[in-house]
Scaffold this active site. Structure first.
Site, PDB file in Angstrom:
ATOM      1  CG  LEU A 151      -2.093   0.930   1.095  1.00  0.00           C
ATOM      2  CD1 LEU A 151      -3.176   0.316   0.203  1.00  0.00           C
ATOM      3  CD2 LEU A 151      -2.954   1.066   2.222  1.00  0.00           C
ATOM      4  NE  ARG A 153       5.864   6.545  -4.630  1.00  0.00           N
ATOM      5  CZ  ARG A 153       7.260   6.323  -4.180  1.00  0.00           C
ATOM      6  NH1 ARG A 153       7.552   7.396  -3.632  1.00  0.00           N
ATOM      7  NH2 ARG A 153       7.877   5.429  -4.694  1.00  0.00           N
ATOM      8  CB  ILE A 154       1.141   2.596  -7.471  1.00  0.00           C
ATOM      9  CG1 ILE A 154       1.992   3.538  -8.046  1.00  0.00           C
ATOM     10  CG2 ILE A 154       0.123   1.726  -8.184  1.00  0.00           C
ATOM     11  CD1 ILE A 154       3.031   2.966  -9.015  1.00  0.00           C
ATOM     12  NE  ARG A 174       8.876  -3.378   3.167  1.00  0.00           N
ATOM     13  CZ  ARG A 174       9.704  -2.563   2.784  1.00  0.00           C
ATOM     14  NH1 ARG A 174      10.816  -2.987   2.602  1.00  0.00           N
ATOM     15  NH2 ARG A 174       9.212  -1.215   2.330  1.00  0.00           N
ATOM     16  NE  ARG A 231       9.794  -3.599 -12.084  1.00  0.00           N
ATOM     17  CZ  ARG A 231       9.205  -2.529 -12.217  1.00  0.00           C
ATOM     18  NH1 ARG A 231       8.235  -2.431 -12.638  1.00  0.00           N
ATOM     19  NH2 ARG A 231       9.807  -1.150 -12.411  1.00  0.00           N
ATOM     20  CG  ASP A 255       0.990  -3.233 -17.135  1.00  0.00           C
ATOM     21  OD1 ASP A 255       0.963  -3.195 -18.519  1.00  0.00           O
ATOM     22  OD2 ASP A 255       1.727  -2.203 -16.580  1.00  0.00           O
ATOM     23  CD  GLU A 260       7.961  -6.765 -18.237  1.00  0.00           C
ATOM     24  OE1 GLU A 260       8.434  -5.760 -18.340  1.00  0.00           O
ATOM     25  OE2 GLU A 260       7.058  -6.930 -17.154  1.00  0.00           O
ATOM     26  CG  HIS A 278       5.794  -2.901 -18.202  1.00  0.00           C
ATOM     27  ND1 HIS A 278       6.829  -3.712 -17.370  1.00  0.00           N
ATOM     28  CD2 HIS A 278       5.353  -1.718 -17.169  1.00  0.00           C
ATOM     29  CE1 HIS A 278       7.280  -2.959 -16.190  1.00  0.00           C
ATOM     30  NE2 HIS A 278       6.651  -1.849 -16.049  1.00  0.00           N
ATOM     31  N   GLY A 280       1.704   0.400 -17.447  1.00  0.00           N
ATOM     32  CA  GLY A 280       1.215   1.560 -16.470  1.00  0.00           C
ATOM     33  C   GLY A 280       1.106   2.969 -16.518  1.00  0.00           C
TER      34      GLY A 280
END
Ligand code: NAP
Ligand code: GLV
Length: 313
Positions: A151, A153-154, A174, A231, A255, A260, A278, A280
């Site tokens: 949890l 920023r994104i 964590r 990721r 995504d 990749e 990918h 985002g």
């Protein structure tokens, strides 16, 4: 010494031009023999511009005696050997905040597309299947539980969006946050068992490698969708493929992937997955801001000013 910036990545099309007034820019993508080009400029290179998919290894860092800064065109820095940079006193910067809302939007897009079968529905119309009857039903978001891993920023921007869709929000990380109205789950397994949508928004790297393994996928179960904008390394991809093949998961929205742009071909024929390349942060507005931040950090460093967005070692 010509101050040279080694550009492993070309950024936004307008991006690197902003560096040309103060530096020689060595665009590796344009070199026939990239290794030779680096060797030829070894002593001139003072900065590196990199991004997702450009590994900045200890070997590369150690080969550049005058390297001072690595400016990453991404918020995630799992492509950089941070310990090696720290040992050499090399400053590392990234592009936080400017990409938060766009990336959260993509997470919600994946939730919506997976649950409401949007991609399948589009194809249904295009190939004329509608004439044969209505397509199969999707899954509601409202009233469902969205478990967010990371949890930050994104993650918080995803939570706000999912809450607006009347979803119950849980999160795992964590540590519990004191300033958020969502329920913390210290056990990822317990959160997965409670979640209808398990959304990955944590950092990549060694610490989170295969955080989502066979056991977590089993806990998410056949009611659950896995959404990954973090990721590929966060998920045991082989275990995910098996769970999707066996339909022991409802579906997935991805995504990001291991290795990749190579996406396992077995995913292509599955109707319970939505696959993005990918994207985002892939809007004109955000990529422009990211490129500017990459350049501002390099310029600030060489002007003797503090960089805007340093990454702690
Ligand atoms: P951030 O604010 O630093 O958030 C990272 C979150 O990861 C933190 O909340 C942290 O939570 C969590 N985390 C770290 N280690 C963890 C662990 N071992 N277990 C569980 N959670 C852990 O970063 P952000 O700006 O939100 O970006 C997050 C990630 O999204 C990036 O690192 C990047 O990999 C990915 N990303 C992807 C795209 C895309 O295009 N798909 C775009 C941008 C970013 P705690 O501190 O509470 O543990
Ligand atoms: C993209 O994946 C980023 O980390 O910015």
């Amino acid at each position: 010494m010509a101050k040279t910036i080694l550009a492993l990545n070309n950024l936004h099309p307008l991006g690197l031009d902003g560096l040309e007034d103060g530096f020689t820019v060595l665009r590796l993508g344009r070199e026939h023999d990239p290794e030779n080009a680096i060797q030829a400029h070894q002593n001139d290179i003072v900065g590196i511009v990199a991004s997702v998919g450009n590994t900045v290894s200890a070997k590369l860092i150690e080969a550049l005696p005058n390297l001072e800064i690595i400016s990453n065109f991404a918020v995630g820095v799992d492509n950089i050997d941070l310990a090696a940079a720290d040992r050499r006193g090399v400053v590392v910067t990234n592009t936080p905040d400017v990409l938060t809302t766009d990336t959260a939007d993509i997470a919600l897009s994946l939730i919506l597309c997976a649950a409401r079968r949007i991609v399948e529905a589009d194809a249904y119309v295009r190939v004329g299947k509608w004439h044969g009857g209505a397509m199969r039903l999707g899954t509601s978001l409202s009233g469902k539980t969205c478990g967010i891993v990371g949890l930050g920023r994104i993650g918080q921007a995803i939570a706000a969006r999912a809450a607006a869709f009347d979803m119950r929000i849980l999160y795992h990380g964590r540590t519990a946050k004191t300033h958020v109205p969502y329920e913390f789950c210290s056990s990822l397994h317990d959160m997965a068992a409670q979640s209808d949508f398990l959304v990955l928004a944590c950092a990549g790297g060694a610490e989170t490698k295969h955080l989502v393994d066979e056991g977590i996928l089993e806990a998410l179960g056949e009611k659950g969708y896995l959404i990954n904008i973090a990721r590929g390394s966060v998920v045991d991809q082989d275990a995910l493929l098996i769970a999707l093949q066996n339909k022991s998961l409802a579906g997935a929205g991805l995504d990001v992937y291991d290795n990749e742009p190579n996406v396992p071909e077995s995913l292509f024929s599955m109707d319970n997955v939505v696959l993005l390349p990918h994207i985002g942060s892939a809007t004109m507005e955000t990529r422009r801001k990211m490129a500017q931040l990459v350049i501002d950090n390099i310029k600030a460093h060489f002007n003797g000013d503090p960089v805007k967005t340093p990454v702690a070692a």
